[in-house]
Scaffold this motif. Structure first.
Motif, PDB file in Angstrom:
ATOM      1  N   GLN A  96       4.343  10.763 -11.777  1.00 18.37           N
ATOM      2  CA  GLN A  96       3.508   9.941 -12.660  1.00 18.37           C
ATOM      3  C   GLN A  96       3.795   8.571 -12.427  1.00 18.37           C
ATOM      4  O   GLN A  96       2.965   7.560 -12.355  1.00 18.37           O
ATOM      5  N   GLY A 142       0.387   9.248  -9.836  1.00 19.73           N
ATOM      6  CA  GLY A 142      -0.230   9.099 -11.072  1.00 19.73           C
ATOM      7  C   GLY A 142      -0.684   7.614 -11.375  1.00 19.73           C
ATOM      8  O   GLY A 142      -1.887   7.565 -11.875  1.00 19.73           O
ATOM      9  N   GLN A 143       0.279   6.685 -10.853  1.00 24.30           N
ATOM     10  CA  GLN A 143      -0.159   5.497 -11.257  1.00 24.30           C
ATOM     11  C   GLN A 143      -1.298   4.838 -10.372  1.00 24.30           C
ATOM     12  O   GLN A 143      -2.037   4.127 -10.918  1.00 24.30           O
ATOM     13  N   ASN A 167      -3.591   6.631  -8.972  1.00 22.99           N
ATOM     14  CA  ASN A 167      -4.727   7.288  -9.697  1.00 22.99           C
ATOM     15  C   ASN A 167      -5.413   6.776 -10.986  1.00 22.99           C
ATOM     16  O   ASN A 167      -6.593   6.706 -11.111  1.00 22.99           O
ATOM     17  N   ARG A 168      -4.437   6.206 -11.647  1.00 25.79           N
ATOM     18  CA  ARG A 168      -4.830   5.628 -13.019  1.00 25.79           C
ATOM     19  C   ARG A 168      -5.501   4.303 -12.887  1.00 25.79           C
ATOM     20  O   ARG A 168      -6.484   3.806 -13.350  1.00 25.79           O
ATOM     21  N   GLN A 169      -4.756   3.673 -11.850  1.00 27.01           N
ATOM     22  CA  GLN A 169      -5.468   2.013 -11.301  1.00 27.01           C
ATOM     23  C   GLN A 169      -6.926   2.466 -10.777  1.00 27.01           C
ATOM     24  O   GLN A 169      -7.754   1.504 -10.824  1.00 27.01           O
ATOM     25  N   GLN A 170      -7.117   3.512  -9.829  1.00 30.19           N
ATOM     26  CA  GLN A 170      -8.326   3.714  -9.654  1.00 30.19           C
ATOM     27  C   GLN A 170      -9.498   3.816 -10.580  1.00 30.19           C
ATOM     28  O   GLN A 170     -10.540   3.216 -10.647  1.00 30.19           O
ATOM     29  N   GLN A 171      -9.168   4.708 -11.638  1.00 26.04           N
ATOM     30  CA  GLN A 171     -10.074   5.039 -12.436  1.00 26.04           C
ATOM     31  C   GLN A 171     -10.263   3.652 -13.545  1.00 26.04           C
ATOM     32  O   GLN A 171     -11.479   3.666 -13.927  1.00 26.04           O
ATOM     33  N   LEU A 172      -9.253   3.126 -13.689  1.00 24.82           N
ATOM     34  CA  LEU A 172      -9.373   1.860 -14.269  1.00 24.82           C
ATOM     35  C   LEU A 172     -10.293   0.814 -13.510  1.00 24.82           C
ATOM     36  O   LEU A 172     -11.099   0.471 -14.183  1.00 24.82           O
ATOM     37  N   GLN A 173     -10.126   0.725 -12.243  1.00 25.94           N
ATOM     38  CA  GLN A 173     -11.019  -0.147 -11.500  1.00 25.94           C
ATOM     39  C   GLN A 173     -12.438   0.341 -11.440  1.00 25.94           C
ATOM     40  O   GLN A 173     -13.348  -0.507 -11.543  1.00 25.94           O
ATOM     41  N   ASP A 218     -10.782   7.995  -1.580  1.00 24.55           N
ATOM     42  CA  ASP A 218      -9.348   8.404  -2.005  1.00 24.55           C
ATOM     43  C   ASP A 218      -8.711   9.697  -1.275  1.00 24.55           C
ATOM     44  O   ASP A 218      -7.972  10.079  -1.363  1.00 24.55           O
TER      45      ASP A 218
END
Length: 462
Positions: free
Chosen positions: A51, A55-56, A58-64, A158
């Motif tokens: 995470q 995980g971090q 992945n979350r940054q990509q989704q946020l971008q 990715d």
């Protein structure tokens, strides 16, 4: 397939350890608990590490991607169609990590010549495209978002992230396997050390159960809880041995001290009987007294002999020879047959092959004869008695009344007699002597039900 010798030895060692650990339920439970806790800690650490890293990312990509969609949606509302298309085409070709495309019925703007079938954002789906900067086909993750009169497609390269995920999963699997291996190795070391100490207690308990009251638990230099327990057990055994020796000593002293005056008394009674016979006077009363006196002397002699046998067992000083147990049984049966014939009893012999053991032939003969005598005495007239030689001992069965379960251990005590057998002549020392002889030869004696009757099972250690 032929396995190398070292692998066979390793498998044999692991199998033997596994069977030993499974039989020791408490040690196996502790090993499983320790391994489970270790796996849980490692798994939690891996999840936290995932995470905080992958995980971090992945979350940054989704946020971008969400920011890009929000930005293009806002621009589509504020700009004209021509202005939106111009800025979108400029941004689509300048972006390296993100692949942007705007698909309408008339044209396709961006880096995709045609729109793939994608789920609506934020759900992602992987699809292949040609990337000029890598000069190869790569898998990207993207989604579609309705925007104005067309569809906005946002994708991200990715593949490096997926490779990192795969490497992390492989490393996690290796870490879990190492945790399991560590747990099993720890369980092996723990079981070897703990089971060795526990087996030491069990061995001493078995020796004491067999009558070796001098057995003691070994105490190590570790001075741990097992050593404290061993010290208390040894103290208890010493007190128990002292109590038994005191009781046996008093009994033997009484038997020894009384045997001499009773022997003199017997001589006087015999002399009195001879004098009365010369004078033709009745001697029935004196002969009855002489018979009862012989019974008392026999009891004292048996008690002293029992003590001698127990001392031999403790000192292990008996010089044994190779004895054919089959011949011993045949000799004992030949001697008891006149008695069984008078009672119309039948003795069946099952002696398939000779059995040789290290022992004293005279003592073994006495043990077998005593057991046959007991079977003949208590089974009653017309009884069936069977003597069977087994690969590691022998059994004697009868179809008499047998012995109830609550009495089967008590009959081996000195001078103990079952209430229903008090009308039969005896002193309560026969089975006690038999057990002492069998234990002297590293054997065990067990009384079992024959339904009806009793089975006496003798087993000698190999």
């Amino acid at each position: 397939m032929v396995f190398p010798p070292f692998l066979k030895q390793y498998v044999a060692l692991v199998t033997a350890w596994w069977n030993r650990v499974k039989s020791a339920h408490s040690v196996w439970r502790l090993t499983r608990l320790y391994t489970g806790l270790l796996l849980s800690v490692v798994a939690i650490l891996l999840v936290v590490l995932y995470q905080l890293s992958i995980g971090q990312m992945n979350r940054q990509q989704q946020l971008q991607m969400a920011n890009i969609i929000a930005q293009q949606t806002l621009l589509a509302e504020q700009l004209t169609t021509t202005q939106f298309v111009e800025q979108f085409e400029l941004q689509a070709h300048s972006s390296r990590q993100y692949i942007l495309s705007y698909q309408t019925e008339q044209q396709s703007i961006g880096r995709l010549s045609e729109a793939p079938t994608l789920p609506q954002c934020p759900s992602l789906s992987r699809f292949p495209i040609w990337l000029d900067q890598y000069d190869e086909i790569r898998l990207v993750s993207g989604c579609a978002q309705p925007l104005g009169s067309g569809t906005l497609i946002v994708a991200v390269d990715d593949e490096s992230l997926y490779e990192l995920k795969a490497q992390f999963i492989s490393a996690s699997a290796i870490a879990l396997c190492l945790a399991i291996l560590l747990g099993l190795i720890t369980g092996l070391i723990f079981s070897v050390r703990v089971l060795k100490r526990i087996n030491g207690f069990n061995q001493v308990a078995l020796q004491v159960e067999a009558g070796h009251l001098s057995a003691r638990v070994a105490i190590s230099e570790q001075n741990d809880e097992y050593d404290h327990m061993a010290s208390h057990i040894n103290t208890m055994l010493s007190q128990l041995q002292h109590s038994f020796e005191t009781i046996a000593g008093i009994t033997d002293a009484i038997a020894h001290d009384l045997r001499t005056p009773l022997s003199h008394l017997r001589q006087q009674i015999e002399s009195e009987i001879l004098d009365k016979q010369l004078e033709n006077l009745p001697t029935e009363q004196l002969e009855s007294m002489l018979q009862k006196l012989d019974e008392i002397l026999f009891t004292f002699s048996s008690m002293l002999e029992l003590t001698r046998l127990q001392q031999q067992r403790e000192d292990n000083s008996q010089n044994f020879t190779n004895v054919n147990l089959q011949q011993v049984i045949i000799d004992a049966v030949d001697l008891i047959e006149p008695i069984t014939e008078n009672k119309h009893q039948f003795i069946a012999l099952q002696l398939p092959s000779p059995l040789f053991i290290q022992g004293d032939a005279t003592l073994l003969f006495r043990a077998v004869y005593n057991l046959l005598e007991n079977a003949s005495k208590y089974a009653g007239d017309n009884a069936q008695i069977e003597v069977r030689l087994t690969p590691n001992g022998f059994t004697i069965k009868d179809n008499g009344p047998g012995i109830c379960d609550s009495e089967k251990e008590k009959v081996f005590q000195r001078l103990y007699r079952i209430e229903k057998s008090r009308g039969v002549a005896g002193f309560g020392l026969g089975l006690t002597l038999v057990k002492a002889i069998i234990q002297l030869h590293n054997g065990t004696i067990e009384l079992l039900d024959n339904n009806p009757g009793l089975t006496v099972q003798i087993t000698f250690a190999n």
